[in-house]
Design a protein around this motif. Structure first.
Motif, PDB file in Angstrom:
ATOM      1  N   UNK A 248       0.823  -1.181  -0.152  1.00  0.00           N
ATOM      2  CA  UNK A 248      -0.098  -0.130  -0.065  1.00  0.00           C
ATOM      3  C   UNK A 248       0.857   1.463  -0.048  1.00  0.00           C
ATOM      4  N   UNK A 249       2.105   1.232  -0.669  1.00  0.00           N
ATOM      5  CA  UNK A 249       2.899   2.109  -0.327  1.00  0.00           C
ATOM      6  C   UNK A 249       2.785   3.111  -1.671  1.00  0.00           C
ATOM      7  N   UNK A 250       3.242   4.497  -1.523  1.00  0.00           N
ATOM      8  CA  UNK A 250       3.321   5.415  -2.947  1.00  0.00           C
ATOM      9  C   UNK A 250       4.637   4.980  -3.377  1.00  0.00           C
ATOM     10  N   UNK A 251       4.753   5.232  -4.853  1.00  0.00           N
ATOM     11  CA  UNK A 251       6.017   5.020  -5.610  1.00  0.00           C
ATOM     12  C   UNK A 251       6.363   6.414  -5.818  1.00  0.00           C
ATOM     13  N   UNK A 252       7.823   6.603  -5.381  1.00  0.00           N
ATOM     14  CA  UNK A 252       8.244   8.028  -5.422  1.00  0.00           C
ATOM     15  C   UNK A 252       8.429   8.640  -6.853  1.00  0.00           C
ATOM     16  N   UNK A 253       8.117   9.969  -7.135  1.00  0.00           N
ATOM     17  CA  UNK A 253       7.862  10.456  -8.584  1.00  0.00           C
ATOM     18  C   UNK A 253       9.097  10.160  -9.374  1.00  0.00           C
ATOM     19  N   UNK A 254       9.996   9.996  -8.946  1.00  0.00           N
ATOM     20  CA  UNK A 254      11.484   9.842  -9.855  1.00  0.00           C
ATOM     21  C   UNK A 254      11.408   8.501 -10.294  1.00  0.00           C
ATOM     22  N   UNK A 255      10.893   7.457  -9.332  1.00  0.00           N
ATOM     23  CA  UNK A 255      10.853   6.117  -9.811  1.00  0.00           C
ATOM     24  C   UNK A 255       9.588   5.730 -10.939  1.00  0.00           C
ATOM     25  N   UNK A 256       8.813   6.399 -10.687  1.00  0.00           N
ATOM     26  CA  UNK A 256       7.456   6.562 -11.800  1.00  0.00           C
ATOM     27  C   UNK A 256       8.002   7.136 -13.076  1.00  0.00           C
ATOM     28  N   UNK A 257       8.632   8.195 -13.194  1.00  0.00           N
ATOM     29  CA  UNK A 257       9.156   8.815 -14.303  1.00  0.00           C
ATOM     30  C   UNK A 257      10.019   8.037 -14.969  1.00  0.00           C
ATOM     31  N   UNK A 258      11.030   7.121 -14.209  1.00  0.00           N
ATOM     32  CA  UNK A 258      11.867   6.184 -14.834  1.00  0.00           C
ATOM     33  C   UNK A 258      11.103   5.106 -15.370  1.00  0.00           C
ATOM     34  N   UNK A 259      10.362   4.397 -14.664  1.00  0.00           N
ATOM     35  CA  UNK A 259       9.450   3.215 -15.189  1.00  0.00           C
ATOM     36  C   UNK A 259       8.887   3.718 -16.526  1.00  0.00           C
ATOM     37  N   UNK A 260       8.240   4.829 -16.743  1.00  0.00           N
ATOM     38  CA  UNK A 260       7.499   5.432 -17.855  1.00  0.00           C
ATOM     39  C   UNK A 260       8.498   5.458 -19.090  1.00  0.00           C
ATOM     40  N   UNK A 261       9.771   5.965 -18.629  1.00  0.00           N
ATOM     41  CA  UNK A 261      10.691   6.219 -20.041  1.00  0.00           C
ATOM     42  C   UNK A 261      11.220   4.822 -20.211  1.00  0.00           C
ATOM     43  N   UNK A 262      11.425   3.838 -19.576  1.00  0.00           N
ATOM     44  CA  UNK A 262      11.973   2.714 -19.568  1.00  0.00           C
ATOM     45  C   UNK A 262      11.051   1.388 -19.841  1.00  0.00           C
ATOM     46  N   UNK A 263       9.662   1.745 -19.932  1.00  0.00           N
ATOM     47  CA  UNK A 263       8.701   0.598 -20.007  1.00  0.00           C
ATOM     48  C   UNK A 263       9.328  -0.518 -21.167  1.00  0.00           C
TER      49      UNK A 263
END
Length: 481
Positions: A192-207
């Motif tokens: 139930x944790x939040x994912x840090x914004x920089x992690x979400x950004x990297x996931x999006x860029x590297x999907x």
């Protein structure tokens, strides 16, 4: 997106102390064993994280400076049983009483851009080993036997604030192991944790990098996510970052463009709600509280045929005719691509195909024959079909919802009554194959199968018959052929 309030550092430390005391009979002796042999040993990863969350473990992970052959020698004299299936990754496992331990040599692992599997290299320090782990909340350790807490990357602060962050740059972490992007979604769903914004950004860029990971490993992460307490959090993250478009494209495809008059539901949001409602109904399937993967997958996939079957008719109404049949085929195709077992594929796709069947029941107009066929077609998935059908009601109209619930209550009651009277769960013709051959004077062959099918249909239509009535019906059918 957090599932609960942030924790205080003091409470986290108290929980860890209590859990280490509980683990004392294992960790103290094992720590002394490795230290006396001149090596370091640390409790690490999930057990440390979960100790801070107040969760207990009997499966414990350790990391060590010792090479696998040394760990094997030390554990052989300590445990009741030993295994080395993970030797290629530096891991030796052992069991002692109720405790299961895995001891892994310090390591680092990287992916070649064209490889589906990591290359493992042994490391030489705890900090280096922790630095290669997926998230800071999993990059904490307890040095043994001194029970000294090691947190070089601030995991305790991130855990207290319920945030998933990588020890180093997320781009480097995901380049080394792209599966960590799936793990981010999985841990969001589990914790139930939040994912840090920089992690979400990297996931999006590297999907796209997830494509180098084997289907089996992607499937395993997806299963853990779907079976977690908060799957909506993880699935939403997969969709928002574009990962779902690669590993489960049927899910983001449900985000259909809404027509200006809102003539149909938001199918994507409806699906996530059905999943959550199916989870709420799981005690019907699993009294021990274990998640039911087949039921959850069926809820997630039940409407995936809608994008392919969406039609706008003359009066502006949106229809999705036959989306149940189309959805069953899409479900089977996707699950096959993800290497699910044949039994799982058959069960989930059957539920998807049957999920609309109840809506032909109307206000209870079905004959007993129709009820028997409903049970026959559902087979061993009947209880799951009950759950899926009930979960599929997401109307905000309380009167309509109550009416649907009462109608399904009635259907279940009829099934129970007929089952008691007729043993529906083991529905068979009133005559077996040997009797058919004896009555008709024929040997084994296609005609016996045709006669069997006729008698089964007769059983469904008319209920159980005695042997004389079944024989007469069979002879009449045979004479009319």
């Amino acid at each position: 997106m957090s599932a609960s309030e942030p924790l205080s550092i003091v409470e986290v430390q108290r929980r860890v102390g209590a859990e280490l005391d509980r683990l004392g009979p294992v960790i103290d002796g094992l720590g002394a064993l490795f230290t006396d042999a001149g090596h370091e040993l640390h409790l690490v990863g999930g057990p440390v994280r979960d100790a801070m969350l107040g969760r207990s473990h009997h499966d414990l992970d350790f990391t060590t400076s010792a090479r696998p052959e040394v760990s094997e020698r030390l554990l052989k004299g300590w445990g009741d049983a030993l295994w080395d299936m993970g030797r290629d990754f530096g891991t030796i496992g052992a069991r002692k009483g109720p405790w299961v331990v895995e001891v892994t040599t310090y390591r680092s692992e990287t992916y070649d851009p064209s490889s589906r599997n990591p290359t493992v290299h042994y490391g030489d320090s705890l900090a280096g080993d922790l630095g290669r782990r997926d998230f800071t909340v999993n990059a904490m350790a307890v040095s043994l036997p001194a029970r000294e807490f090691e947190d070089p990357y601030g995991g305790i602060v991130d855990l207290a604030h319920q945030v998933l962050r990588t020890p180093g740059r997320p781009e480097d972490s995901f380049a080394d192991d792209p599966l960590r992007m799936m793990r981010a979604a999985r841990f969001a769903a589990q914790l139930g944790f939040t994912v840090a914004p920089e992690v979400v950004e990297a996931m999006t860029a590297m999907a796209e990098r997830i494509t180098i990971i084997s289907a089996e490993r992607v499937r395993d992460e997806l299963v853990k996510l779907i079976c977690a307490p908060h799957p909506r959090l993880g699935l939403t993250l997969l969709v928002e970052t574009g990962l779902a478009a690669i590993v489960l494209p049927e899910l983001p495809a449900l985000q259909l463009e809404r027509d200006e008059h809102h003539r149909h539901k938001d199918v994507y949001e409806h699906t996530l709600t059905v999943l959550e409602q199916a989870i709420d109904l799981e005690p019907r399937l699993s009294p021990d509280g274990e998640p039911d993967l087949v039921s959850r997958l069926a809820a997630l996939m039940h409407d995936v045929g809608k994008p392919r079957t969406r039609r706008l008719v003359g009066d502006g109404t949106v229809t999705f005719h036959h989306h149940d049949v189309v959805g069953a085929k899409l479900t089977a195709k996707r699950m096959k691509a993800l290497r699910f077992s044949n039994d799982e594929i058959d069960a989930v796709s059957r539920l998807v195909e049957l999920h609309l069947r109840f809506h032909g029941y109307g206000s209870g107009e079905w004959t007993d024959s129709a009820v028997r066929r409903y049970v026959r077609d559902a087979g061993d998935q009947l209880e799951r079909l009950h759950v899926l059908t009930r979960a599929d009601c997401t109307t905000r109209n309380q009167r309509k919802a109550d009416r649907l619930r009462r109608t399904y209550d009635e259907l279940e009651a009829r099934i129970a009554r007929l089952s008691e009277e007729e043993e529906l769960a083991s529905l068979r013709p009133d005559l077996d194959g040997n009797q058919i051959m004896a009555i008709l004077g024929i040997g084994p062959g296609r005609e016996v199968g045709q006669a069997y099918t006729f008698l089964l249909d007769l059983r469904l239509d008319r209920g159980p018959l005695d042997e004389a009535a079944a024989t007469a019906a069979l002879q009449e059918w045979w004479a009319s052929r």
